[in-house]
Design an enzyme around this catalytic site. Structure first.
Site, short mmCIF file in Angstrom:
data_model
loop_
_atom_site.label_atom_id
_atom_site.label_comp_id
_atom_site.label_asym_id
_atom_site.label_seq_id
_atom_site.Cartn_x
_atom_site.Cartn_y
_atom_site.Cartn_z
N CYS A 24 0.83 -1.21 0.00
CA CYS A 24 0.00 0.00 0.00
C CYS A 24 0.87 1.25 0.00
O CYS A 24 0.64 2.17 -0.78
CB CYS A 24 -0.94 -0.04 1.20
SG CYS A 24 -1.63 1.54 1.67
N CYS A 27 1.33 3.98 4.82
CA CYS A 27 1.81 4.07 6.20
C CYS A 27 3.28 3.66 6.25
O CYS A 27 3.60 2.48 6.39
CB CYS A 27 1.01 3.15 7.10
SG CYS A 27 -0.68 3.65 7.32
N CYS A 101 -8.15 -1.39 7.20
CA CYS A 101 -7.09 -0.39 7.32
C CYS A 101 -7.08 0.12 8.76
O CYS A 101 -8.13 0.35 9.36
CB CYS A 101 -7.37 0.76 6.36
SG CYS A 101 -6.27 2.16 6.62
N TYR A 254 -5.67 30.46 1.92
CA TYR A 254 -5.85 29.03 1.69
C TYR A 254 -6.87 28.52 2.72
O TYR A 254 -6.61 27.58 3.46
CB TYR A 254 -4.53 28.26 1.81
CG TYR A 254 -3.37 28.86 1.04
CD1 TYR A 254 -3.13 28.47 -0.27
CD2 TYR A 254 -2.52 29.80 1.62
CE1 TYR A 254 -2.06 29.01 -0.98
CE2 TYR A 254 -1.45 30.35 0.91
CZ TYR A 254 -1.22 29.95 -0.38
OH TYR A 254 -0.16 30.47 -1.07
N CYS A 350 1.66 21.44 6.22
CA CYS A 350 1.70 19.97 6.28
C CYS A 350 2.94 19.44 5.58
O CYS A 350 3.05 18.24 5.33
CB CYS A 350 0.42 19.37 5.73
SG CYS A 350 0.01 19.94 4.08
N1 SAH Z 1 -7.19 26.07 6.04
C1 SAH Z 1 -8.06 25.07 5.50
C2 SAH Z 1 -7.57 24.46 4.19
C3 SAH Z 1 -6.14 24.03 4.14
S1 SAH Z 1 -5.73 22.99 2.78
C4 SAH Z 1 -8.34 23.99 6.52
O1 SAH Z 1 -7.67 23.88 7.54
O2 SAH Z 1 -9.28 23.23 6.31
C5 SAH Z 1 -5.13 24.08 1.58
C6 SAH Z 1 -6.23 24.79 0.81
O3 SAH Z 1 -5.57 25.65 -0.14
C7 SAH Z 1 -7.16 23.90 -0.01
O4 SAH Z 1 -8.49 24.22 0.33
C8 SAH Z 1 -6.87 24.28 -1.47
O5 SAH Z 1 -8.02 24.24 -2.29
C9 SAH Z 1 -6.36 25.69 -1.32
N2 SAH Z 1 -5.47 26.20 -2.37
C10 SAH Z 1 -4.55 25.53 -3.12
N3 SAH Z 1 -3.88 26.37 -3.91
C11 SAH Z 1 -4.35 27.63 -3.67
C12 SAH Z 1 -4.05 28.92 -4.18
N4 SAH Z 1 -3.11 29.08 -5.10
N5 SAH Z 1 -4.72 29.97 -3.69
C13 SAH Z 1 -5.69 29.82 -2.76
N6 SAH Z 1 -6.03 28.61 -2.23
C14 SAH Z 1 -5.38 27.53 -2.69
#
Ligand code: SAH
Length: 393
Positions: A24, A27, A101, A254, A350
């Site tokens: 897989c 993990c 899983c 984001y 992340c």
């Molecule tokens: N803060 C949120 C999402 C984090 S994930 C939470 O904790 O749930 C990162 C996010 O960035 C995703 O929703 C993705 O769609 C967005 N994203 C990716 N590239 C981007 C860009 N260039 N401009 C704005 N958002 C973007």
């Protein structure tokens, strides 16, 4: 927070060994005691981020199993023609059957097994990626751990599911907890799971869940953190780091479905969230209304372009929260942050390597790293989430 780590140590004697972990490939730390996994992640974080400041001890989980609220299964047939559901073998398009899983939600896994058993009586064929023949490609399940709501997404190679109402009825007879079923059509030769078109065939087409006292609507294509237990710790840490006093204007870049924005909204004067995904922005706007939050607004678009415009128009922000995908941010975004000149930047990441790259930029351009807190969102996997507080020098 620290006491949780103590508990992790006790748990460490429980070692989970998954029979298909090698094939897989999800993990990387299967078979490693949980406290060892945490030590390894701590060392990785220190080697990548230690030059910016002290890395706080990683916050682990009390129970690191079955934490994923989003479960994906690809459907195929084995050599004998039997239907299998599972995951792609690491670095290939061969499907490995997954029976149990250790990190995915158990209820969602049961639903996938039920779907597998229903295929025969409904004469539904699995999709063949090479020939394009057959119907069912993937099943994706999202479960609100607090709300109990469950969304089943059936990804088909063509738009029509025969006897769809009876299929839903049979599925819900086994799992009455399912609150919505969505058909998604993906007829492309692609490694992406979800296609463009989707249609609910039962329920509202989204689920709701709760985090840090707010309710969130989640659509099939919107991002939502996969480990809700650790997400609350992550968000609380980020908001605590911002040290909000109630008068600030903040940016949540984001922002996804507006989780951080709306949780922070009660501590500030104004929030502006920016996000690329249209469905997520729609969710965020509805989420603001449903939580009776009137000081948050959401914009759809590239976070970098949005920040450039803000900086050009000489708009002000006191704190910028940023939570980009694993690839990190870009110079367009970061240089505009520097121009906007907020007092604080709270970076949620992340991907510690891209985080290190972006911190290098920000620390070269007037910011100082004050706090670094790793949070284990992905037990048994080699990924690590980090919250970093930066302040203007
Ligand atoms: N803060 C949120 C999402 C984090 S994930 C939470 O904790 O749930 C990162 C996010 O960035 C995703 O929703 C993705 O769609 C967005 N994203 C990716 N590239 C981007 C860009 N260039 N401009 C704005 N958002 C973007």
């Amino acid at each position: 927070m620290r006491s949780e780590q103590g508990k992790n140590k006790k748990k460490s004697t429980e070692q989970a060994v998954c029979p298909i972990s090698k094939k897989c490939g999800s993990c990387q730390y299967q078979g490693m005691a949980y406290h060892k996994q945490l030590q390894k992640k701590q060392r990785q974080e220190e080697s990548l981020l230690g030059s910016f400041g002290k890395v706080e001890p990683i916050i682990g989980m009390k129970n690191p199993y079955y934490y994923r609220n989003k479960v994906h299964a690809v459907f195929d047939r084995d050599r004998r023609g039997n239907v299998i559901s599972g995951t792609y073998e690491a670095k290939s398009h061969r499907v490995v059957a997954v029976e149990n899983c250790l990190i995915e939600d158990q209820k969602s896994q049961e639903i996938i097994h039920t779907i597998k058993n229903l295929l025969k009586s409904f004469k539904i064929k699995t999709y063949d990626e090479d020939t394009g023949y057959g119907l069912l490609r993937h099943v994706m399940i999202r479960r609100g751990f607090k709300s109990g709501e469950i969304m089943v997404i059936l990804v088909l190679g063509s738009p029509i599911l025969p006897s769809k109402n009876n299929f839903v009825k049979a599925l819900r007879k086994e799992h009455p907890e399912i609150t919505t079923v969505v058909l998604n059509v993906n007829d492309k030769k692609t490694s992406m799971v979800l296609g463009e078109k989707e249609k609910p065939i039962y329920g509202p087409g989204f689920i709701k869940d709760e985090l840090c006292g707010c309710t969130f609507r989640i659509s099939p294509k919107s991002f939502y953190q996969v480990n809700p237990v650790q997400t609350e710790i992550l968000y609380n840490t980020a908001i605590e780091y911002a040290g909000l006093k109630g008068k600030e204007t903040i940016i949540d870049a984001y922002c996804g479905i507006g989780t951080i924005s709306l949780i922070a909204a009660k501590h500030v004067k104004k929030v502006i969230g920016v996000e690329l995904n249209k469905d997520a922005v729609k969710d965020a706007k509805i989420n603001a209304k449903e939580n009776h939050i009137t000081n948050a607004e959401f914009r759809q678009g590239d976070a970098g372009e949005f920040m450039v415009k803000m900086a050009e128009n000489d708009q002000k922000a006191d704190v910028v929260f940023m939570d980009p995908p694993r690839a990190g941010s870009d110079v367009k975004f970061l240089s505009s942050v520097v121009k906007l000149n907020p007092k604080k930047v709270v970076y949620i990441s992340c991907g510690p390597d891209t985080l290190a790259r972006d911190l290098k930029y920000l620390t070269k351009h007037g910011y100082q790293v004050k706090r670094i807190q790793p949070v284990d969102m992905f037990p048994f996997c080699n990924h690590c989430e980090t919250v970093v507080l930066l302040e203007r020098k």
